[in-house]
Design an enzyme around this catalytic site. Structure first.
Site, mmCIF file in Angstrom:
data_model
loop_
_atom_site.group_PDB
_atom_site.id
_atom_site.type_symbol
_atom_site.label_atom_id
_atom_site.label_comp_id
_atom_site.label_asym_id
_atom_site.label_seq_id
_atom_site.Cartn_x
_atom_site.Cartn_y
_atom_site.Cartn_z
ATOM 1 N N SER A 1 0.841 -1.186 0.000
ATOM 2 C CA SER A 1 0.000 0.000 0.000
ATOM 3 C C SER A 1 0.882 1.244 0.000
ATOM 4 O O SER A 1 1.656 1.438 -0.927
ATOM 5 C CB SER A 1 -0.960 -0.048 1.191
ATOM 6 O OG SER A 1 -2.006 0.857 1.037
ATOM 7 N N HIS B 1 -7.740 -5.456 -1.084
ATOM 8 C CA HIS B 1 -6.504 -4.883 -0.582
ATOM 9 C C HIS B 1 -5.683 -5.872 0.238
ATOM 10 O O HIS B 1 -4.461 -5.817 0.229
ATOM 11 C CB HIS B 1 -6.851 -3.660 0.279
ATOM 12 C CG HIS B 1 -5.710 -2.722 0.497
ATOM 13 N ND1 HIS B 1 -5.103 -2.035 -0.531
ATOM 14 C CD2 HIS B 1 -5.059 -2.343 1.630
ATOM 15 C CE1 HIS B 1 -4.154 -1.261 -0.041
ATOM 16 N NE2 HIS B 1 -4.099 -1.443 1.264
ATOM 17 N N ASP C 1 -9.958 -4.163 -5.046
ATOM 18 C CA ASP C 1 -9.361 -3.309 -4.025
ATOM 19 C C ASP C 1 -9.920 -1.895 -4.105
ATOM 20 O O ASP C 1 -9.707 -1.203 -5.099
ATOM 21 C CB ASP C 1 -7.840 -3.277 -4.220
ATOM 22 C CG ASP C 1 -7.105 -2.600 -3.072
ATOM 23 O OD1 ASP C 1 -7.759 -1.922 -2.258
ATOM 24 O OD2 ASP C 1 -5.871 -2.747 -3.004
#
Length: 700
Positions: A551, A672, A637
């Site tokens: 991320s 995610h 995501d």
């Protein structure tokens, strides 16, 4: 909703070359600067539905290339997976915790990916005869490619259970309610929740927040049990599109706490939990840059705020005048006050001193009485665990270090004594004495001392490979905790290091501020300087460092391979936030308005535009040699959209001058967090480690 699209079937003939994405003209102009983006087409115009044939074909081609290149490593992946699974106790259960009339715990059965939630009445025999299964994740997940439990909440009277699930990784949860004794699922169904589920009004209502079309929780809503969700009442609506709203109960369960805020400003309202339709009372009107959260004891409000010190203070106020704050615990340069919890007879403050966790018991009737809880090691992670009751004599705590497995303690307050309830069991064996951990301080290029936690085997000899992890964003500290998976690298001669770089709040709020907005590049420089220092100190060599982050940590990976590509021997970027400029320029994306306080607003601010463009990994890809790179993405995501890593890999393929591996794997049925399930997720870690061993030439 994002569409779960199955991966295209593998071709009988593996691809002979990586896919080359088409270039299509696209440009935008801001602040007099025109930026071209030849791979903008990889964003499906129908997003969040992903149906574009060309986009799906390209992702399928990248997945096929990934599978073809990783196929020779299958034996290594299998061995790593077997090792990692062998360190997990398959039949396992948590330490039961009392909440009202019951003891609650969770259990995993042999081979189960998911857990079961149990309880039994207080005072009943511990022989299984009174055990009651309240939620079966195994049954709920059966036949599903993805399953994630969101909220779980038992009604105050203990008769009903509310829970929510996500079945595609898109982080929009569906909530339901059932009668525990009979298993009857009630007709109540609440779609698109993104919050906890809070019982109010004598268990006749549930309070929650719903994700809007842009995946923003701009509301707090009340669902009356037995009524259709279309009749739910909006208790609060947030008009600032950068803020997120949510709700919680006070520790004494008498007040509903409605909170809203972004990364640097907050505002709180109070509503009686017994009468949730009562007009909310604002604790203190929002003031830019002031964050606060609250809890209630009797007629006193406790406030945790950064209004007078960036490391926060603890204040009190009368409920009748909630904006009149009187300091109880001053803010400190040395003690970073991260939070507090109230109990009937005492309260607990949590924080960090020089980056290490500290827990203190304090007393309402004697402010000078401070009882810090001491732990057996010099470097560790510790925090309050699950403490659901208001009147307690012992506190449930969690503890671990880089060499000590996760431990559950009860801290007996009156005796100031720790009682060990459970230590994480590692079935395949683990000898903590075989490992050593150190906490180093690395001098960054501007003179700042950056902490680094390192784990290695004691019998590691000489200069060897090193795995360096970093995140550095949102004020999220990466503590020196325990991991069974990393042992698969450490036992093969790696040193494992965590760089506690600026952008996290490891050393306090200033540490966070010094890695955001116009100081964002400190994060990247710190990470590079840590890597170089570990070479100088003899831990490793340039080109023998594997780095990984996800991320915002994936953004870190992209920045440091642009700036210092020769330092790294293998790079893994999970769901990387690499298209920073384009994302921050697109206010229609779910997270963008709320992210401007973190990164800057390039739409309105020319300086922010220039700075973000100067470090955005996608925008700074250039014609140079890059290290071997493995990239992951999730089609569903909502946090880092799939096209960011896809575009980045396409541009790297176009411009890089080396022949090193560049692999992209898009999980077509997750979001995610990657795959769900405690064992399935290990397969992705095994892939990452196999890639690293392959690229660094370390025997499997």
């Amino acid at each position: 909703m994002p569409q779960t699209t199955p991966t295209a079937p593998a071709s009988a003939t593996p691809p002979l070359a990586p896919p080359v994405a088409a270039r299509q003209p696209h440009s935008m102009t801001h602040h007099g600067v025109t930026v071209t983006d030849a791979y903008a087409w990889l964003r499906d115009p129908g997003y969040p539905e992903v149906k574009d044939a060309a986009v799906l074909a390209h992702l399928a081609a990248e997945n096929a290339w990934f599978e073809a290149r990783m196929a020779p490593q299958q034996a290594t992946m299998d061995a790593l997976f077997t090792e990692m699974r062998g360190r997990i106790k398959e039949a396992d259960k948590s330490v039961p915790q009392k909440d009202g009339d019951f003891l609650y715990w969770i259990e995993f059965e042999d081979g189960a990916e998911y857990k079961r939630w149990w309880r039994r009445p207080i005072g009943s025999a511990d022989d299984g005869s009174a055990d009651e299964l309240i939620l079966d994740e195994v049954a709920l997940a059966e036949g599903k490619d993805y399953f994630r439990l969101g909220a779980l909440s038992v009604s105050t009277d203990g008769t009903r259970l509310a829970w929510s699930v996500d079945e595609d990784g898109g982080e929009r949860f569906t909530a339901r309610v059932k009668v525990i004794a009979t298993g009857e699922v009630l007709p109540d169904v609440i779609e698109d929740t993104l919050s906890g589920l809070i019982w109010v009004a004598g268990d006749t209502g549930l309070v929650y927040s719903r994700a809007n079309a842009q995946w923003r929780t701009d509301n707090v809503r009340l669902h009356w049990l037995g009524s259709p969700a279309s009749d739910d009442v909006e208790l609060y609506h947030e008009d600032d599109e950068g803020f997120r709203a949510g709700a919680a109960l006070s520790a004494n369960e008498q007040w509903l706490i409605l909170s809203t805020g972004d990364h640097e400003t907050s505002e709180v309202r109070l509503v009686p939990a017994a009468a949730p339709l009562t007009a909310p009372v604002v604790v203190k009107a929002r003031e830019e840059g002031v964050e606060y959260d609250v809890d209630v004891r009797d007629d006193t409000l406790f406030v945790h705020t950064n209004d007078t010190h960036e490391n926060f203070r603890l204040a009190t106020a009368p409920l009748a005048d909630p904006a009149s704050w009187t300091t109880l615990l001053e803010g400190s340069d040395d003690f970073y006050l991260t939070g507090f919890e109230l109990f009937r007879d005492f309260y607990v403050v949590e924080g960090r001193v020089r980056g290490l966790d500290r827990i203190e018991v304090r007393y309402y009737d004697d402010p000078a009485r401070i009882e810090p809880i001491t732990f057996p090691e010099a470097s560790y992670e510790a925090g309050l665990g699950d403490n659901p009751e208001w009147a307690v004599s012992a506190l449930r705590l969690s503890y671990e270090s880089m060499v000590s497995p996760a431990t559950v303690f009860d801290y007996h307050v009156a005796e100031q004594r720790l009682e060990t309830l459970k230590v994480q069991e590692i079935p395949s064996g683990y000898d903590a004495s075989a490992y050593v951990t150190q906490r180093l301080e690395i001098t960054a290029r501007d003179g700042t001392l950056v902490p680094v936690s390192v784990l290695a085997r004691k019998d590691r000899v000489g200069v060897g490979p090193l795995y360096l992890y970093g995140y550095g964003a949102y004020g999220i500290a990466i503590g020196p905790g325990f991991s069974t998976t990393r042992l698969s690298l450490v036992d093969r001669g790696f040193a494992y290091a965590i760089a506690h770089i600026r952008g996290g709040d490891d050393l306090g709020r200033k540490w966070y501020k010094d890695g955001k907005l116009d100081k964002r590049t400190n994060t990247f420089k710190d990470f590079v300087d840590v890597g170089r220092a570990l070479v100088v100190q003899g831990w490793t060599q340039a080109g023998r460092i594997a780095i990984a982050g996800g991320s915002a940590g994936g953004e870190l990976m992209g920045a440091v391979i642009n700036s210092d590509p020769d330092l790294w021997g293998a790079v893994v970027a999970h769901v990387p936030f690499v298209d920073v400029l384009n994302t921050m320029l697109d206010e229609t994306l779910p997270l963008t308005p709320g992210e401007w306080p973190e990164w800057g607003n390039p739409i309105e601010d020319a300086d922010a535009f220039a700075l973000i463009r100067s470090y955005s990994p996608y925008d700074q890809v250039k014609a140079q040699a890059y290290p071997p790179l493995m990239v992951t993405a999730g089609l569903n995501d909502p946090r880092v959209t799939y096209w960011e890593p896809a575009k980045w890999v396409a541009k790297l393929r176009e411009l890089k001058t080396d022949t090193n591996e560049l692999l992209l794997k898009t999980n077509m049925g997750a979001g995610h967090g990657g795959k769900s399930g405690r064992f399935e997720s290990l397969k992705e870690t095994a892939e990452e480690f196999a890639f690293i061993l392959w690229q660094l030439g370390v025997p499997a």
